[in-house]
Design a protein around this motif. Sequence first.
Motif, PDB file in Angstrom:
ATOM      1  N   THR A 575      -6.764  10.836 132.261  1.00 25.06           N
ATOM      2  CA  THR A 575      -5.572  11.147 133.064  1.00 25.06           C
ATOM      3  C   THR A 575      -4.820   9.879 133.441  1.00 25.06           C
ATOM      4  OG1 THR A 575      -7.035  11.228 135.007  1.00 25.06           O
ATOM      5  CG2 THR A 575      -6.412  13.331 134.001  1.00 25.06           C
ATOM      6  N   ASP A 576      -5.563   8.815 133.743  1.00 21.58           N
ATOM      7  CA  ASP A 576      -4.913   7.535 134.056  1.00 21.58           C
ATOM      8  C   ASP A 576      -4.112   7.033 132.858  1.00 21.58           C
ATOM      9  OD1 ASP A 576      -4.651   4.915 135.634  1.00 21.58           O
ATOM     10  OD2 ASP A 576      -5.647   4.244 133.804  1.00 21.58           O
ATOM     11  N   ALA A 577      -4.707   7.133 131.679  1.00 23.34           N
ATOM     12  CA  ALA A 577      -4.038   6.649 130.467  1.00 23.34           C
ATOM     13  C   ALA A 577      -2.772   7.461 130.182  1.00 23.34           C
ATOM     14  CB  ALA A 577      -4.999   6.732 129.279  1.00 23.34           C
ATOM     15  N   LEU A 578      -2.863   8.772 130.288  1.00 22.04           N
ATOM     16  CA  LEU A 578      -1.712   9.621 129.992  1.00 22.04           C
ATOM     17  C   LEU A 578      -0.560   9.367 130.970  1.00 22.04           C
ATOM     18  CD1 LEU A 578      -3.592  12.942 129.161  1.00 22.04           C
ATOM     19  CD2 LEU A 578      -2.287  11.542 127.553  1.00 22.04           C
ATOM     20  N   THR A 579      -0.890   9.161 132.229  1.00 16.05           N
ATOM     21  CA  THR A 579       0.157   8.858 133.211  1.00 16.05           C
ATOM     22  C   THR A 579       0.819   7.524 132.894  1.00 16.05           C
ATOM     23  OG1 THR A 579      -0.912  10.149 134.965  1.00 16.05           O
ATOM     24  CG2 THR A 579       0.624   8.429 135.658  1.00 16.05           C
ATOM     25  N   MET A 580       0.022   6.542 132.562  1.00 16.25           N
ATOM     26  CA  MET A 580       0.582   5.226 132.246  1.00 16.25           C
ATOM     27  C   MET A 580       1.452   5.279 130.991  1.00 16.25           C
ATOM     28  SD  MET A 580      -1.336   1.630 131.430  1.00 16.25           S
ATOM     29  CE  MET A 580      -1.733   2.180 129.790  1.00 16.25           C
ATOM     30  N   LEU A 581       1.103   6.151 130.065  1.00 13.47           N
ATOM     31  CA  LEU A 581       1.858   6.280 128.826  1.00 13.47           C
ATOM     32  C   LEU A 581       3.102   7.154 128.997  1.00 13.47           C
ATOM     33  CD1 LEU A 581      -1.117   6.718 126.334  1.00 13.47           C
ATOM     34  CD2 LEU A 581       0.356   4.706 126.571  1.00 13.47           C
ATOM     35  N   GLY A 582       3.331   7.619 130.223  1.00 13.91           N
ATOM     36  CA  GLY A 582       4.515   8.428 130.486  1.00 13.91           C
ATOM     37  C   GLY A 582       4.374   9.877 130.073  1.00 13.91           C
ATOM     38  N   ARG A 583       3.158  10.317 129.809  1.00 18.26           N
ATOM     39  CA  ARG A 583       2.917  11.695 129.356  1.00 18.26           C
ATOM     40  C   ARG A 583       2.399  12.511 130.540  1.00 18.26           C
ATOM     41  NH1 ARG A 583       0.102  10.070 123.611  1.00 18.26           N
ATOM     42  NH2 ARG A 583      -0.591  12.251 123.634  1.00 18.26           N
ATOM     43  N   LEU A 584       3.307  12.737 131.494  1.00 20.02           N
ATOM     44  CA  LEU A 584       2.915  13.332 132.775  1.00 20.02           C
ATOM     45  C   LEU A 584       2.421  14.764 132.633  1.00 20.02           C
ATOM     46  CD1 LEU A 584       5.660  12.000 135.207  1.00 20.02           C
ATOM     47  CD2 LEU A 584       3.276  11.288 135.063  1.00 20.02           C
ATOM     48  N   ARG A 585       3.111  15.560 131.848  1.00 12.41           N
ATOM     49  CA  ARG A 585       2.696  16.959 131.721  1.00 12.41           C
ATOM     50  C   ARG A 585       1.289  17.061 131.179  1.00 12.41           C
ATOM     51  NH1 ARG A 585       7.944  20.374 129.410  1.00 12.41           N
ATOM     52  NH2 ARG A 585       9.303  19.984 131.208  1.00 12.41           N
ATOM     53  N   LEU A 616       1.315  14.507 139.708  1.00 12.56           N
ATOM     54  CA  LEU A 616       2.157  15.556 140.304  1.00 12.56           C
ATOM     55  C   LEU A 616       3.297  14.951 141.111  1.00 12.56           C
ATOM     56  CD1 LEU A 616      -0.671  17.997 141.447  1.00 12.56           C
ATOM     57  CD2 LEU A 616       1.064  18.500 139.717  1.00 12.56           C
ATOM     58  N   LEU A 617       3.003  13.903 141.861  1.00 17.95           N
ATOM     59  CA  LEU A 617       4.050  13.237 142.642  1.00 17.95           C
ATOM     60  C   LEU A 617       5.110  12.629 141.723  1.00 17.95           C
ATOM     61  CD1 LEU A 617       1.956  11.396 145.400  1.00 17.95           C
ATOM     62  CD2 LEU A 617       3.437  13.387 145.705  1.00 17.95           C
ATOM     63  N   ALA A 618       4.659  11.974 140.660  1.00 17.13           N
ATOM     64  CA  ALA A 618       5.605  11.349 139.738  1.00 17.13           C
ATOM     65  C   ALA A 618       6.479  12.390 139.055  1.00 17.13           C
ATOM     66  CB  ALA A 618       4.837  10.536 138.690  1.00 17.13           C
ATOM     67  N   GLN A 619       5.911  13.537 138.777  1.00 11.31           N
ATOM     68  CA  GLN A 619       6.624  14.603 138.080  1.00 11.31           C
ATOM     69  C   GLN A 619       7.595  15.344 138.999  1.00 11.31           C
ATOM     70  OE1 GLN A 619       3.990  17.582 136.445  1.00 11.31           O
ATOM     71  NE2 GLN A 619       5.118  17.671 134.536  1.00 11.31           N
TER      72      GLN A 619
END
Length: 953
Positions: A575-585, A616-619
Amino acid sequence: MKARAGDDVFVGRARELEALEGVLDAARAGRGGTVLIAGEAGIGKTRLTSELSARARSAGFDVLLGRSIDLVGTELPYQPFAQALRPVGDLPRADGQQFRVFENILGLLTGRAASAPVLLVLEDLHWADTSTLDLVVYLAQYVDDRPLLLVATYRADEQSSAERMLRLANGVRRSGSALLVDLGPLDRDELAALVAAYAVPPRAAADADAIVVRSEGNPFFAQELIAAAGDGGLPRGLRELLLQRVGRLDQQARTVVRIASAAGREVGYSLLRAVAAMPEQDVRAALRQAVEHGVLVAEPATSSFRFRHALLAEAVYATLLPGEREEIHEHLAGELARNGATAPAELAPHWAAAGRPAEALAASVAAARDAVAVAGLAEARAHLERAISLWPAVANAAELTGSELGGICSWAAELASETGEAPRAVELARRAIHLTDVRDRRRAALLQVCLGEYLHEVGSDLAGLAALERAVELAPAEPLPDRAYVVASLAGGLMVAWRHAASVRLAEEALALARDAGAGAGAGKALVRALTVRGADLVYLGRAEEGLSDLGEALRLAEEIGEGIGLDQVYANLTDALTMLGRLRESVQVGRQGLEAIHRYGIASAVLVSNLIEALLAQGEWDEADELSTATLRSTMASFPYMLLMLRADLEVGRGDFVAAREHLDAALETLRPDRGLGIYDVGLAELALWERRWGDAADHTDAALESMGSVKAAQLRVWFCAKGLRAQAELAAVARTRRDADAERSVLDRADELIAAARRAAADAAPVTPVSSAWLGLAEAEYRRTRGVAGPGLWADAADRWAHLGRAPFTAYCQWRQAEALVAAGASRAEASTPARSAYEIAVRVGARPVRRELELLAGLARLRIAIPPAEAESAEGLDQVLGLTAREAEVLTLLSRGCTDREIAVTLVISIRTVGVHVSHILQKLGAANRIEAAAIAHRVSSGGLVVPEG
């Protein structure tokens, strides 16, 4: 513990208040009535009538209040009426003719109601004299055609007054204008809101949740527990109140109740009968008396009895004398053991309380094994903690349990970590290491791995890394799976320290060892860890797809072999990696999936929860983030608590709840790591300061954040921090220019030059790793232009597009607000500036970003921009026709008029002619008695629920 709002706190009871306000409105219109409010002691009867009284006073009522007094053995005729009517005059006398007294009091109240409607509140009628009750029934028959509302409260669970209260209710009900309200417990959310309204620090959220559970919906019990939080046991006043019922029982009934209190909240009849040591008919009589007095409640379906309230059981248990308590528990344990079907978890506490350590120890370890088998990890740890405390008192403890104390401590430490209690895990791991034979290098190495990970959980990264390095030193070359696991663990320690190049080399070494080891659970566990670490490293080294492939393989393997801890770590890193890669969904989807998966193992993961909340906050899914954050903080985990608190503060700043945000940031500071979360904590302080318009503090906090990073190579964080710092510098520059302070402006601009240079370097370094750095750089460039006092709408549009491409709605809204602001400053048309303002406003309303929304409304008011009406305001506008006596079309015109629209704009929006708009405006001014459009708009603003008023011209 001091309450923030004290006795003014009022929560819940929405349904009851709605009904009471209905009868209040009817009384104001001359249609009086009588309300009886029944409920147990402490359920909130007085608080409800106090709230009703306050609302009645605001509505112009004359409020009279009288209370009955608990004076045993005395009768005070009409006592509550005497108190209530004191502002009116003395009670009328009628020479012993009660009917005449009733008539005179009715006349007195009717006369009082001639000038203003009257609310007469009579409390605690269960203590009232018979004459008072008869008078209430009499008045109930005659108030229906008067502006007079009579509200009375009583306890429905007082056996001594039960018959009299039933007669009162029946008599009032026959009046035909009565409302009977039976107050039940507050629900969990309402009680949580009550507890939250008091000074329970966020760090004590678990204590707050315990109060919610123990009070069982009774607000008085909850307030007493809050006041005594940290003192242990029950507050004296609450204990005495609870024991009043028990004091009315005879000796045999009290004996049975004391046995029940030791047995637990619910106890079977057969067990009570066996332990009571009295004839069965006496046991039955005692139980009947306890039920009739509201101490116990019978459960026919299970042939058992339970205490009416859990706190009542606590209060009774506290009265057991030394010796008596041990004897009762020994009899209970013996009887349960003879049964043969009793689980060890039920036997263990009884044997322990009976002073039988050997039996308690054996049962505790057996109970822990049973609990782990059904993923009851928290319960298993509690059993092991009891076993550890009992161990010194049992000579043959190892033989009895089949385990050494070091093994029990290690097991308990693992469970503590898995259930979010890392500080205790550290203590237990150190004790296990101390108890381990120094010659057993394999076991010592594995324990050092555990210690290193627990130390990381509590924020002691350097000590944790040292423990992992020691583990590698101790680990023998064979067996290969263990050696691979230890090496992979050290790689993980380096990975979380941002030393990815060194970490990936060790992870590959561990991977090779694990694969050489072949099949087997040990090799699988090592393989999961090595793949997880290498995957995370590769993502951070810019090799995203390779890293995600490793993480996906680790996830599949962990699920296949049932490796719960490994599964948690994979999900956290993925989940950390996906958020950093901009893949929030994807991050949100995987986070939800991960929480469900680890829940099956009984694991509580603060890191995974934090990652999901962050995404969720970022999205912009702030409602779900709010719900998840609230639920998690209620059960505050001792592992990584600062993460959850900082994210909560982030949400609260975004929504404009600055006081709560500061409280959570202050609470986070108590468990914060020495690196202050690599500066993220200081950026949180800066964000709060920015919205509170403390520009200098914001600049200081961003400087501190950059300093906290030290030499850590986290370019994606550095560009973020620089962008925040530039926002603060832009505000400081504007202030300096306004004050014509050239020196201050020069200093600010010099710092802005340094920050933009650092941001550009960091963005270049981070570009191969994460697209988020590009969005931060776009924002930084736009803020930098703002420091120069130059409108840069193009830069803001570019930044907004970058954030929108990443699906980060809140940052998109911020940049669009700044874009609209820059367009206005650059002299663009209202239509052009309205486009980004409208888009930002829609996002701000949807996510609940009140500070951004307020700024947009202010900008729209000053520049007369067109921004969308949020749904709540649209509904309010639609109701203007009913409230102000307008036609539906006139209400639409007034709504648009109040938002600053010209006649032409109104005509285009409603598809009518300009001339027709003018006719509608004339009718509106006439109907409202308004002198001009501005006054009409002001009237609409006052009536609506916050509609924006924009003056014409």
